[in-house]
Structures are given as structure tokens and as C-alpha cells.
Write a protein that holds these residues in place. Structure first.
Motif, PDB file in Angstrom:
ATOM      1  N   ILE A 286      -0.288  39.430  38.270  1.00 17.69           N
ATOM      2  CA  ILE A 286      -1.417  38.531  38.479  1.00 17.69           C
ATOM      3  C   ILE A 286      -0.811  37.167  38.773  1.00 17.69           C
ATOM      4  CG2 ILE A 286      -3.432  37.425  37.415  1.00 17.69           C
ATOM      5  CD1 ILE A 286      -3.640  39.984  35.629  1.00 17.69           C
ATOM      6  N   PHE A 287      -1.186  36.582  39.897  1.00 13.73           N
ATOM      7  CA  PHE A 287      -0.672  35.266  40.281  1.00 13.73           C
ATOM      8  C   PHE A 287      -1.771  34.222  40.085  1.00 13.73           C
ATOM      9  CE2 PHE A 287      -2.549  37.232  43.947  1.00 13.73           C
ATOM     10  CZ  PHE A 287      -3.241  36.208  44.572  1.00 13.73           C
ATOM     11  N   ARG A 288      -1.381  32.950  40.119  1.00 12.96           N
ATOM     12  CA  ARG A 288      -2.312  31.841  39.859  1.00 12.96           C
ATOM     13  C   ARG A 288      -3.211  32.151  38.663  1.00 12.96           C
ATOM     14  NH1 ARG A 288      -3.328  31.437  45.784  1.00 12.96           N
ATOM     15  NH2 ARG A 288      -1.732  30.012  46.531  1.00 12.96           N
ATOM     16  N   ALA A 289      -2.581  32.519  37.582  1.00 16.97           N
ATOM     17  CA  ALA A 289      -3.286  32.998  36.385  1.00 16.97           C
ATOM     18  C   ALA A 289      -4.080  31.915  35.660  1.00 16.97           C
ATOM     19  CB  ALA A 289      -2.280  33.630  35.426  1.00 16.97           C
ATOM     20  N   ARG A 290      -3.713  30.682  35.861  1.00 13.84           N
ATOM     21  CA  ARG A 290      -4.378  29.547  35.197  1.00 13.84           C
ATOM     22  C   ARG A 290      -4.237  29.605  33.677  1.00 13.84           C
ATOM     23  NH1 ARG A 290     -10.097  28.795  36.958  1.00 13.84           N
ATOM     24  NH2 ARG A 290      -9.733  26.707  36.173  1.00 13.84           N
TER      25      ARG A 290
ATOM     26  N   VAL B 244      13.448  35.537  34.775  1.00 14.93           N
ATOM     27  CA  VAL B 244      14.569  35.000  35.564  1.00 14.93           C
ATOM     28  C   VAL B 244      14.369  33.499  35.739  1.00 14.93           C
ATOM     29  CG1 VAL B 244      15.026  37.132  36.863  1.00 14.93           C
ATOM     30  CG2 VAL B 244      13.413  35.444  37.785  1.00 14.93           C
ATOM     31  N   GLU B 245      15.405  32.829  36.223  1.00 10.85           N
ATOM     32  CA  GLU B 245      15.302  31.405  36.523  1.00 10.85           C
ATOM     33  C   GLU B 245      14.165  31.190  37.521  1.00 10.85           C
ATOM     34  OE1 GLU B 245      19.599  32.371  35.583  1.00 10.85           O
ATOM     35  OE2 GLU B 245      18.020  33.263  36.803  1.00 10.85           O
ATOM     36  N   TRP B 246      13.523  30.039  37.432  1.00 13.21           N
ATOM     37  CA  TRP B 246      12.364  29.751  38.277  1.00 13.21           C
ATOM     38  C   TRP B 246      12.712  29.741  39.764  1.00 13.21           C
ATOM     39  CZ3 TRP B 246      12.168  25.245  41.245  1.00 13.21           C
ATOM     40  CH2 TRP B 246      13.141  24.285  40.953  1.00 13.21           C
ATOM     41  N   ASP B 247      13.982  29.557  40.092  1.00 10.11           N
ATOM     42  CA  ASP B 247      14.383  29.517  41.497  1.00 10.11           C
ATOM     43  C   ASP B 247      15.188  30.752  41.919  1.00 10.11           C
ATOM     44  OD1 ASP B 247      16.573  28.844  39.935  1.00 10.11           O
ATOM     45  OD2 ASP B 247      17.133  27.084  41.115  1.00 10.11           O
TER      46      ASP B 247
ATOM     47  N   ASN C  41       1.473  31.677  36.580  1.00  8.87           N
ATOM     48  CA  ASN C  41       0.695  30.604  37.188  1.00  8.87           C
ATOM     49  C   ASN C  41       1.181  30.287  38.599  1.00  8.87           C
ATOM     50  OD1 ASN C  41      -0.968  30.299  34.989  1.00  8.87           O
ATOM     51  ND2 ASN C  41       0.092  28.510  34.158  1.00  8.87           N
ATOM     52  N   ASN C  42       2.274  30.893  39.012  1.00 11.37           N
ATOM     53  CA  ASN C  42       2.840  30.614  40.323  1.00 11.37           C
ATOM     54  C   ASN C  42       1.997  31.250  41.424  1.00 11.37           C
ATOM     55  OD1 ASN C  42       4.703  29.718  42.299  1.00 11.37           O
ATOM     56  ND2 ASN C  42       6.411  30.064  40.899  1.00 11.37           N
ATOM     57  N   ASN C  43       2.354  30.976  42.667  1.00  8.49           N
ATOM     58  CA  ASN C  43       1.584  31.453  43.820  1.00  8.49           C
ATOM     59  C   ASN C  43       1.871  32.917  44.141  1.00  8.49           C
ATOM     60  OD1 ASN C  43       3.831  31.675  45.787  1.00  8.49           O
ATOM     61  ND2 ASN C  43       3.935  29.463  45.526  1.00  8.49           N
ATOM     62  N   GLU C  44       1.029  33.480  44.995  1.00  7.89           N
ATOM     63  CA  GLU C  44       1.134  34.903  45.323  1.00  7.89           C
ATOM     64  C   GLU C  44       2.477  35.268  45.945  1.00  7.89           C
ATOM     65  OE1 GLU C  44      -1.340  38.457  47.577  1.00  7.89           O
ATOM     66  OE2 GLU C  44      -1.858  36.371  48.010  1.00  7.89           O
ATOM     67  N   GLY C  45       2.973  34.446  46.855  1.00  9.09           N
ATOM     68  CA  GLY C  45       4.241  34.751  47.506  1.00  9.09           C
ATOM     69  C   GLY C  45       5.377  34.902  46.510  1.00  9.09           C
ATOM     70  N   ARG C  46       5.501  33.966  45.601  1.00  7.12           N
ATOM     71  CA  ARG C  46       6.567  34.006  44.598  1.00  7.12           C
ATOM     72  C   ARG C  46       6.448  35.237  43.710  1.00  7.12           C
ATOM     73  NH1 ARG C  46      11.081  34.405  42.002  1.00  7.12           N
ATOM     74  NH2 ARG C  46      11.166  33.453  39.945  1.00  7.12           N
TER      75      ARG C  46
ATOM     76  N   GLY D 202      10.578  23.011  37.193  1.00  8.73           N
ATOM     77  CA  GLY D 202       9.788  22.292  38.175  1.00  8.73           C
ATOM     78  C   GLY D 202       9.169  21.053  37.541  1.00  8.73           C
ATOM     79  N   PHE D 203       8.567  20.207  38.344  1.00  5.09           N
ATOM     80  CA  PHE D 203       8.027  18.925  37.895  1.00  5.09           C
ATOM     81  C   PHE D 203       7.054  19.071  36.729  1.00  5.09           C
ATOM     82  CE2 PHE D 203       4.659  15.709  38.124  1.00  5.09           C
ATOM     83  CZ  PHE D 203       5.404  14.577  37.879  1.00  5.09           C
ATOM     84  N   TRP D 204       6.006  19.875  36.879  1.00  7.46           N
ATOM     85  CA  TRP D 204       4.980  19.995  35.836  1.00  7.46           C
ATOM     86  C   TRP D 204       5.531  20.624  34.571  1.00  7.46           C
ATOM     87  CZ3 TRP D 204       1.303  16.801  36.303  1.00  7.46           C
ATOM     88  CH2 TRP D 204       0.833  16.451  37.558  1.00  7.46           C
ATOM     89  N   THR D 205       6.442  21.573  34.741  1.00  7.54           N
ATOM     90  CA  THR D 205       7.025  22.219  33.566  1.00  7.54           C
ATOM     91  C   THR D 205       7.867  21.224  32.775  1.00  7.54           C
ATOM     92  OG1 THR D 205       7.032  24.323  34.750  1.00  7.54           O
ATOM     93  CG2 THR D 205       8.388  24.193  32.778  1.00  7.54           C
ATOM     94  N   ARG D 206       8.555  20.303  33.457  1.00 12.56           N
ATOM     95  CA  ARG D 206       9.331  19.263  32.743  1.00 12.56           C
ATOM     96  C   ARG D 206       8.408  18.424  31.864  1.00 12.56           C
ATOM     97  NH1 ARG D 206      12.106  18.729  37.747  1.00 12.56           N
ATOM     98  NH2 ARG D 206      11.013  16.791  38.204  1.00 12.56           N
ATOM     99  N   ILE D 207       7.236  18.115  32.351  1.00 13.86           N
ATOM    100  CA  ILE D 207       6.266  17.357  31.550  1.00 13.86           C
ATOM    101  C   ILE D 207       5.836  18.198  30.344  1.00 13.86           C
ATOM    102  CG2 ILE D 207       3.923  16.388  31.539  1.00 13.86           C
ATOM    103  CD1 ILE D 207       4.472  15.625  34.523  1.00 13.86           C
ATOM    104  N   ASN D 208       5.511  19.463  30.588  1.00 14.98           N
ATOM    105  CA  ASN D 208       5.122  20.358  29.488  1.00 14.98           C
ATOM    106  C   ASN D 208       6.214  20.446  28.428  1.00 14.98           C
ATOM    107  OD1 ASN D 208       2.686  20.939  30.688  1.00 14.98           O
ATOM    108  ND2 ASN D 208       3.206  23.033  31.245  1.00 14.98           N
TER     109      ASN D 208
END
Length: 171
Positions: A87-91, A39-42, A69-74, A144-150
Motif C-alpha cells: 500500500i503506497f501513500r498510506a498517510r 532497506v535504506e530510503w535510497d 507513505n512513499n509514492n507508488e513508483g518507489r 529525507g527532509f520531513w523524516t529529519r524533522i520527525n
């Protein structure tokens, strides 16, 4: 080294992935990214079409784990209503979360596919860990910001692959 960024397949939407095709390849499980893959990131919840896709996969015995890679809440607020492991914050692109997903599903690495919308996290991580990988066109046009760079780096890599005839699809 650049070949580690090359997915085995590309699809426009995760909904284009069919369990019958996966089963013919010996695939029993999906390790999938969440944001801009499912789904969309938001977007907080799964769409009705996505819920139907999850049910269709389950009906065919395909296991699914969300690795983000997102946080647990999301990740938990999206996954728990669907009863999907996550699995959250997968790195990603590090391989630890992929190995954990395989272990938790009780399958071999060769029986899983990694699906995601980013070359630098999902595809690189899946390829480095020896999985079959499928790149999905991002669901949203915004990031999101970092994804735009990626994405800027990814465009350069994809253009390199296109110039050398290594990929045939269009963005």
C-alpha cells in the motif's frame, strides 16, 4: 497520549524478528514500513539477507504487506519483484491503510504486528489502530527532509520515555 508513541518492542534490525516468536504470540502477519525499516530510503532493491528473511517468514506461514507513505513508483518497484502486496501513500499515522492491509490478508487485527522505524508514523499509527508494534532502529543514518524533522521530535519523546524508565534500549 504520549503512550501512543511507545512501541511494544524494539529491535536493532527487522532481521532480528523471528517467525517462531511471532507465532507464539498469535501473530500471523506483518505490516511493515519500507524506507529505513527494510532497506535504506535510497536503496532500490532488497538485500540478499532481507530476501532470505522474507522467504523464512513465508516458509512459516507469516504474511507480509508493505505499508508506506512513499509514492507508488518507489513502493511498487521494491515490492513487485518480491511478490509482496503493498500500500503506497498510506498517510500513516492514519489507520485506513492498516485496516486495508488486514482486510486484504484475511486476518484479524490481533493477528498482525506493525513494524517500522518511526514513532510518529508507524508506531503511533499502529498503536492508535490497536496493533502490536515493533520499533526498528533505522537502517540508514540519513533521512529525507520531513523524516529529519520527525526524528528530532522522536528524540524528545524517546528521551522522555528513558527518563521515566519506560524503555530500556539504547539508540
Amino acid at each position: 497520549m504520549l503512550k501512543k508513541f511507545l512501541p511494544n518492542e524494539h529491535v536493532k534490525s527487522i532481521l532480528d524478528i523471528q517467525p517462531e516468536v511471532l507465532i507464539k504470540k498469535g501473530i500471523k502477519a506483518i505490516i511493515t514500513d519500507l524506507d529505513n525499516t527494510l532497506v535504506e530510503w535510497d536503496r532500490a532493491d532488497a538485500t540478499p539477507a532481507l530476501i532470505e528473511w522474507f522467504e523464512y517468514m513465508a516458509k512459516h506461514g507469516i504474511l507480509i504487506t508493505i505499508v508506506s507513505n512513499n509514492n507508488e513508483g518507489r513502493v511498487s518497484s521494491f515490492s513487485k519483484p518480491l511478490n509482496l502486496p503493498y500500500i503506497f501513500r498510506a498517510r500513516k499515522p492514519l489507520g485506513k491503510a492498516f485496516r486495508k492491509a488486514v482486510r486484504d490478508m484475511g486476518i484479524k487485527k490481533e493477528e498482525a504486528v506493525v513494524i517500522g522505524d518511526q514513532l510518529l508514523t508507524d508506531i503511533l499509527g499502529g498503536n492508535r489502530s490497536g496493533f502490536y508494534t515493533i520499533l526498528v532502529t533505522p537502517v540508514a543514518q540519513t533521512d529525507g527532509f520531513w523524516t529529519r524533522i520527525n526524528r528530532k521530535v522522536e528524540r524528545g519523546i524517546l528521551n522522555f520515555f528513558k527518563r521515566r524508565g519506560m524503555i530500556q534500549w539504547e539508540d
